[in-house]
Design a protein around this motif. Structure first.
Motif, PDB file in Angstrom:
ATOM      1  N   GLY A  42      22.423   8.757 130.060  1.00  0.00           N
ATOM      2  CA  GLY A  42      22.912   9.807 129.320  1.00  0.00           C
ATOM      3  C   GLY A  42      21.426   9.401 128.229  1.00  0.00           C
ATOM      4  N   ASP A  43      20.410   8.803 128.398  1.00  0.00           N
ATOM      5  CA  ASP A  43      19.642   8.933 127.726  1.00  0.00           C
ATOM      6  C   ASP A  43      19.167   9.855 127.544  1.00  0.00           C
ATOM      7  OD1 ASP A  43      20.693   6.886 125.896  1.00  0.00           O
ATOM      8  OD2 ASP A  43      19.467   5.183 127.139  1.00  0.00           O
ATOM      9  N   PRO A  71      16.967  -1.220 139.811  1.00  0.00           N
ATOM     10  CA  PRO A  71      17.570  -0.716 140.987  1.00  0.00           C
ATOM     11  C   PRO A  71      18.053   0.744 141.431  1.00  0.00           C
ATOM     12  CG  PRO A  71      17.580  -2.430 142.214  1.00  0.00           C
ATOM     13  CD  PRO A  71      17.808  -2.611 139.956  1.00  0.00           C
ATOM     14  N   ASP A  72      18.037   2.232 142.271  1.00  0.00           N
ATOM     15  CA  ASP A  72      19.098   2.624 142.584  1.00  0.00           C
ATOM     16  C   ASP A  72      18.955   3.477 140.978  1.00  0.00           C
ATOM     17  OD1 ASP A  72      19.572   2.469 144.493  1.00  0.00           O
ATOM     18  OD2 ASP A  72      21.335   0.799 144.232  1.00  0.00           O
ATOM     19  N   LEU A  73      18.281   3.905 140.547  1.00  0.00           N
ATOM     20  CA  LEU A  73      17.378   5.116 138.991  1.00  0.00           C
ATOM     21  C   LEU A  73      18.082   6.529 139.705  1.00  0.00           C
ATOM     22  CD1 LEU A  73      16.599   5.399 136.293  1.00  0.00           C
ATOM     23  CD2 LEU A  73      14.417   5.013 137.325  1.00  0.00           C
ATOM     24  N   VAL A  74      18.694   6.555 138.982  1.00  0.00           N
ATOM     25  CA  VAL A  74      18.397   8.890 139.495  1.00  0.00           C
ATOM     26  C   VAL A  74      18.358   8.763 138.056  1.00  0.00           C
ATOM     27  CG1 VAL A  74      20.246  10.166 139.907  1.00  0.00           C
ATOM     28  CG2 VAL A  74      20.622   8.144 141.295  1.00  0.00           C
ATOM     29  N   LEU A  75      17.249  10.142 138.168  1.00  0.00           N
ATOM     30  CA  LEU A  75      16.879  11.017 136.591  1.00  0.00           C
ATOM     31  C   LEU A  75      17.026  12.372 136.836  1.00  0.00           C
ATOM     32  CD1 LEU A  75      13.253   8.724 135.777  1.00  0.00           C
ATOM     33  CD2 LEU A  75      15.882   8.805 135.220  1.00  0.00           C
ATOM     34  N   ARG A 132       5.632  20.914 129.788  1.00  0.00           N
ATOM     35  CA  ARG A 132       6.697  20.208 129.067  1.00  0.00           C
ATOM     36  C   ARG A 132       8.211  19.061 130.034  1.00  0.00           C
ATOM     37  NH1 ARG A 132      11.178  22.395 125.108  1.00  0.00           N
ATOM     38  NH2 ARG A 132      10.755  24.037 126.318  1.00  0.00           N
ATOM     39  N   GLU A 133       7.857  18.225 130.227  1.00  0.00           N
ATOM     40  CA  GLU A 133       8.797  16.838 130.791  1.00  0.00           C
ATOM     41  C   GLU A 133      10.383  16.835 130.180  1.00  0.00           C
ATOM     42  OE1 GLU A 133       6.077  15.384 134.139  1.00  0.00           O
ATOM     43  OE2 GLU A 133       5.752  14.775 132.916  1.00  0.00           O
ATOM     44  N   HIS A 134      11.168  16.966 130.505  1.00  0.00           N
ATOM     45  CA  HIS A 134      12.412  16.160 130.242  1.00  0.00           C
ATOM     46  C   HIS A 134      13.609  15.712 131.032  1.00  0.00           C
ATOM     47  CE1 HIS A 134      15.152  16.279 127.286  1.00  0.00           C
ATOM     48  NE2 HIS A 134      16.942  16.226 128.195  1.00  0.00           N
ATOM     49  N   PHE A 135      13.427  14.013 130.901  1.00  0.00           N
ATOM     50  CA  PHE A 135      14.259  13.013 131.819  1.00  0.00           C
ATOM     51  C   PHE A 135      16.093  12.459 130.909  1.00  0.00           C
ATOM     52  CE2 PHE A 135       9.142  12.678 131.996  1.00  0.00           C
ATOM     53  CZ  PHE A 135       9.413  12.993 133.925  1.00  0.00           C
ATOM     54  N   ARG A 136      16.296  12.778 131.981  1.00  0.00           N
ATOM     55  CA  ARG A 136      17.789  12.087 131.703  1.00  0.00           C
ATOM     56  C   ARG A 136      18.354  10.814 132.584  1.00  0.00           C
ATOM     57  NH1 ARG A 136      23.369  12.952 132.690  1.00  0.00           N
ATOM     58  NH2 ARG A 136      22.890  15.274 133.951  1.00  0.00           N
ATOM     59  N   VAL A 137      18.637  10.166 132.373  1.00  0.00           N
ATOM     60  CA  VAL A 137      18.630   8.941 132.670  1.00  0.00           C
ATOM     61  C   VAL A 137      20.871   9.337 133.511  1.00  0.00           C
ATOM     62  CG1 VAL A 137      19.134   6.658 133.415  1.00  0.00           C
ATOM     63  CG2 VAL A 137      17.089   7.046 131.873  1.00  0.00           C
ATOM     64  N   VAL A 138      20.514   9.401 134.578  1.00  0.00           N
ATOM     65  CA  VAL A 138      21.733   9.489 135.081  1.00  0.00           C
ATOM     66  C   VAL A 138      22.664   7.928 135.668  1.00  0.00           C
ATOM     67  CG1 VAL A 138      23.242  10.588 137.460  1.00  0.00           C
ATOM     68  CG2 VAL A 138      21.496  11.418 135.967  1.00  0.00           C
ATOM     69  N   ARG A 139      21.535   7.230 135.822  1.00  0.00           N
ATOM     70  CA  ARG A 139      22.169   5.551 136.503  1.00  0.00           C
ATOM     71  C   ARG A 139      21.241   4.925 136.706  1.00  0.00           C
ATOM     72  NH1 ARG A 139      24.107   6.250 141.681  1.00  0.00           N
ATOM     73  NH2 ARG A 139      22.179   6.270 143.192  1.00  0.00           N
TER      74      ARG A 139
END
Length: 181
Positions: A74-75, A92-96, A50-57
């Motif tokens: 925040g999503d 660009p510059d995605l942080v998860l 089970r994977e959980h992702f939260r977008v930081v940036r």
């Protein structure tokens, strides 16, 4: 574990943040950073993970069982076992922030993938250039590529992984060597 970071040739980095147990069971928490936009993972699924992702940036797009989800800071999105999913960086510059439950072999998968990448043994898309390395990496991902039947993948990629281990055992390399060729 804080501070363990792998940086790939394309600039993508994986930082291992925490591993342990909590009220929801065993977990591995990582931070992923991608400097450029584009596809991050093609369609695949995991039998148990089970994977959980939260977008930081930044912004990301996820396709889960054929439905698109766009996420910004925040999503959050949870992907359950057996759900076919893929994802992209929309900026660009995605942080998860990423949590795998149970972690299974995920840490070792990223470490092995980084080892291959740092030795120049992957394509620009991150795919191992040696079929035996591909089999070993597939085995560590604890999942399947969407489309081809699972039995066929176990036969093909699992067979490559078994052959890689057999050849490594029969080589003169030290027992603690990773076997990457």
């Amino acid at each position: 574990m804080n501070g363990d970071e792998l940086v790939f040739r394309d600039g993508h980095s994986v930082r291992f943040v925490a591993q342990g147990h909590d009220d929801d069971g065993e977990f591995l928490r990582m931070e992923h950073r991608w400097p450029t936009s584009g596809r991050l993972a093609g369609p695949h699924w995991h039998p148990v993970l089970r994977e959980h992702f939260r977008v930081v940036r930044g912004r990301a797009r996820f396709r889960v069982d054929g439905r698109d989800h766009t996420a910004g800071p925040g999503d959050e999105l949870t992907i359950l076992p057996r759900q076919v999913h893929e994802f992209w960086s929309e900026t660009p510059d995605l942080v998860l922030d990423y949590v795998a439950r149970p972690p299974l072999q995920h840490r070792r998968m990223f470490e092995f993938w980084h080892e291959l990448d740092s030795r120049g043994r992957t394509t620009r898309a991150g795919v191992p250039t040696n079929p035996l390395d591909l089999g070993l990496l597939w085995e560590l991902q604890d999942g399947y590529i969407a489309g081809p039947p699972a039995w066929l993948q176990r036969f093909l990629f699992g067979g490559l992984a078994r052959l890689a281990r057999l050849l490594r055992r029969n080589s003169s390399r030290p027992a603690n060597d990773s076997g990457v060729r």
